[in-house]
Design a protein around this motif. Structure first.
Motif, PDB file in Angstrom:
ATOM      1  N   LYS A  41       0.814  -1.218   0.000  1.00  0.00           N
ATOM      2  CA  LYS A  41       0.000   0.000   0.000  1.00  0.00           C
ATOM      3  C   LYS A  41       0.846   1.265   0.000  1.00  0.00           C
ATOM      4  N   GLU A  42       1.936   1.261   0.760  1.00  0.00           N
ATOM      5  CA  GLU A  42       2.770   2.457   0.862  1.00  0.00           C
ATOM      6  C   GLU A  42       3.404   2.795  -0.488  1.00  0.00           C
ATOM      7  N   LEU A  43       3.948   1.780  -1.167  1.00  0.00           N
ATOM      8  CA  LEU A  43       4.576   2.008  -2.465  1.00  0.00           C
ATOM      9  C   LEU A  43       3.540   2.437  -3.504  1.00  0.00           C
ATOM     10  N   GLY A  49       0.191   9.088  -5.768  1.00  0.00           N
ATOM     11  CA  GLY A  49       0.251  10.477  -5.326  1.00  0.00           C
ATOM     12  C   GLY A  49       1.074  11.383  -6.220  1.00  0.00           C
ATOM     13  N   GLN A  50       1.953  10.811  -7.047  1.00  0.00           N
ATOM     14  CA  GLN A  50       2.805  11.613  -7.926  1.00  0.00           C
ATOM     15  C   GLN A  50       2.194  11.845  -9.308  1.00  0.00           C
ATOM     16  N   CYS A  51       1.095  11.153  -9.621  1.00  0.00           N
ATOM     17  CA  CYS A  51       0.599  11.105 -11.000  1.00  0.00           C
ATOM     18  C   CYS A  51      -0.493  12.137 -11.284  1.00  0.00           C
ATOM     19  N   THR A  87      -5.225   8.407  -1.061  1.00  0.00           N
ATOM     20  CA  THR A  87      -4.360   9.566  -1.356  1.00  0.00           C
ATOM     21  C   THR A  87      -5.158  10.792  -1.780  1.00  0.00           C
ATOM     22  N   ASN A  88      -6.496  10.627  -1.860  1.00  0.00           N
ATOM     23  CA  ASN A  88      -7.359  11.716  -2.348  1.00  0.00           C
ATOM     24  C   ASN A  88      -6.886  12.229  -3.705  1.00  0.00           C
TER      25      ASN A  88
END
Length: 372
Positions: A41-43, A49-51, A87-88
Motif C-alpha cells: 500500500k505504501e509504495l 500520489g505523484q501522477c 491519497t485523495n
C-alpha cells in the motif's frame, strides 16, 4: 509537464506507450511503476500520489482457469481505486478495456465490470476517468500465442513453423503506435469519457494478412528484398514482421558478388518501394549513428573497409555486434526501436552505402539520438 504513471508498463502496450512518451521528455514525466506495488500500500500510494494521469493497463489476459482471470482483474481495479481514495488523488485515470466486452466470456466480463467500477470510484473521488474500448492491437515485440494472432503468425514464419488459421474472419485492427498516440491524446484532452471506443485504423481478413506475411517471408526474410508497401498499414505490418527475426543469426547477410577480369559487381538491394540511397566514407576510429527510428526501414551495406555495426533495443541492455568486411560485402538492416551505430574498426577509410525507405525530412525526421 504532465506526470504519467502506467500500470502494466512492461507489457506489450505499456512498453510502447512508455517509449512513445519518452520521445517528448520536455512534455511528459513517467512515474516509475513496479508490479509489486500492488502488494504494498505504501509504495502504491506513493506512486499514485505523484501522477497527474494513470493509465491502467495491468491485467491478466490468459489463464487455464477463466475464473482466475476474472478475479485477478477485478482485484487489481479495486486495489488501484483504494489507493486513489487513500491519497485523495484527482488524477485522470485511463482504463484499458477491449472489444471482448461484447463477448460472453469472463475476460470480457472482467474488463467491462472493471471499467465500470473504476469509473464510479474515480469520479466519486473527484478525478477524471476515460474508459477505452480497444480493438485488436498489433505491432513489434508482441508475444506470440498471447498478444495477437499477427504476433503468432510472424513468430512462426520466422522460426520455421507453419501458421494455421482457426477462423478466417474480418478483424478490426489498430497498430500499437497508433494506440499509444490515441492514449496520449486522451491524456492531453483531460476530459471524462466513461466509454470511449478507440477507432480502428484498418479492417482485414485473417487470410489476407497471412498472405502478406508469407510474401514478406519469401521476399525479405529469404531473399533480402524490400517488398512493395502500398500504405501505412502495410508499412506497420512489415515493421511488425521484421521485429520477430533472430538478429544474432540473421545478420550480417552476405551479398552475391560477381567477379571477372574487370572487377566485381554486387547487387545491394531490390525493392518495391522508393526512398533514398546515399553513401559515406568514414575515417579510421570514427563512429556514426547512435540513433533509432520508429517507422523507417534502413539498410547499411559495407563495400570497403572493416566495420562494427551495433544494435540495441532501446529498453534493453543487450548490445548486438556485427562485424562486416568490404572484402565480403554484406548488409545489416536496422529494426525500428533499435538504436544503432557503425564504426570504422579498420586502418583504411570505410565505405558504406545507406538506403532508407523515405527521403529525409527535417520537419519529420523520425530520428532520435540515443547511444548504443
Amino acid at each position: 509537464m504532465i506526470a504519467i504513471g502506467i500500470t502494466g508498463n512492461n507489457g506489450f502496450i505499456g512498453s510502447h506507450l512508455t517509449n512513445t512518451l519518452r520521445l517528448q521528455p520536455e512534455r511528459y514525466t513517467i512515474i516509475n511503476f513496479e508490479k509489486h506495488f500492488f502488494d504494498d500500500k505504501e509504495l502504491l500510494d506513493n506512486f499514485v500520489g505523484q501522477c497527474d494521469a494513470i493509465v491502467h493497463l495491468a491485467a491478466l489476459n490468459r489463464h487455464d482457469d477463466p475464473e482466475v482471470i476474472y478475479t485477478k482483474n477485478i482485484e487489481l481495479v479495486n486495489i488501484l481505486a483504494d489507493s486513489l481514495e487513500r491519497t485523495n488523488s484527482k488524477a485522470h485515470v485511463i482504463f484499458s478495456s477491449s472489444s471482448q466486452e461484447e463477448r460472453d466470456n469472463l475476460y470480457g466480463k472482467s474488463k467491462k465490470q472493471g471499467r465500470e467500477i473504476l469509473a464510479d470510484r474515480t469520479l466519486k473521488n473527484g478525478g477524471k476517468f476515460t474508459g477505452l474500448v480497444i480493438p485488436n492491437v498489433f505491432g513489434p515485440f508482441g508475444k506470440p500465442n498471447y498478444n495477437s494472432f499477427i504476433a503468432t503468425f510472424c513468430h512462426k514464419l520466422t522460426h520455421g513453423e507453419t501458421p494455421v488459421i482457426d477462423n478466417d474472419g474480418e478483424i478490426k485492427l489498430i497498430y500499437v503506435s497508433e494506440l499509444a498516440r490515441e492514449i496520449i491524446a486522451r491524456i492531453e484532452e483531460k476530459e471524462t469519457k466513461e466509454l470511449y471506443h478507440v477507432p480502428y485504423t484498418s479492417v482485414k481478413k485473417v487470410s489476407e494478412i497471412l498472405e502478406k506475411l508469407k510474401n514478406y517471408k519469401d521476399a525479405y526474410f529469404e531473399k533480402g528484398e524490400i517488398p512493395e508497401i502500398k500504405d501505412t498499414f502495410e508499412l506497420n505490418l512489415f515493421n511488425t514482421f521484421r521485429s520477430y527475426f533472430d538478429l544474432k543469426t540473421h545478420y550480417p547477410v552476405k551479398l552475391n558478388e560477381c567477379k571477372d577480369e574487370r572487377g566485381a559487381f554486387v547487387e545491394i538491394i531490390r525493392l518495391g518501394v522508393g526512398g533514398q540511397c546515399s553513401f559515406s566514407t568514414t575515417v579510421s576510429g570514427i563512429t556514426r549513428g547512435n540513433h533509432f527510428h520508429t517507422r523507417k526501414i534502413e539498410r547499411f551495406t559495407v563495400i570497403k573497409g572493416k566495420a562494427l555495426i551495433q544494435l540495441r533495443k532501446i529498453d534493453t541492455a543487450e548490445v548486438l555486434d556485427f562485424y562486416l568486411d568490404g572484402n565480403e560485402p554484406a548488409y545489416v538492416d536496422m529494426p525500428i526501436w533499435y538504436t544503432h551505430n557503425i564504426k570504422n574498426i579498420g586502418q583504411e577509410d570505410l565505405y558504406t552505402i545507406f538506403w532508407i525507405n523515405e527521403p529525409f525530412n527535417p520537419d519529420d525526421a523520425d530520428t532520435y539520438f540515443v547511444k548504443v
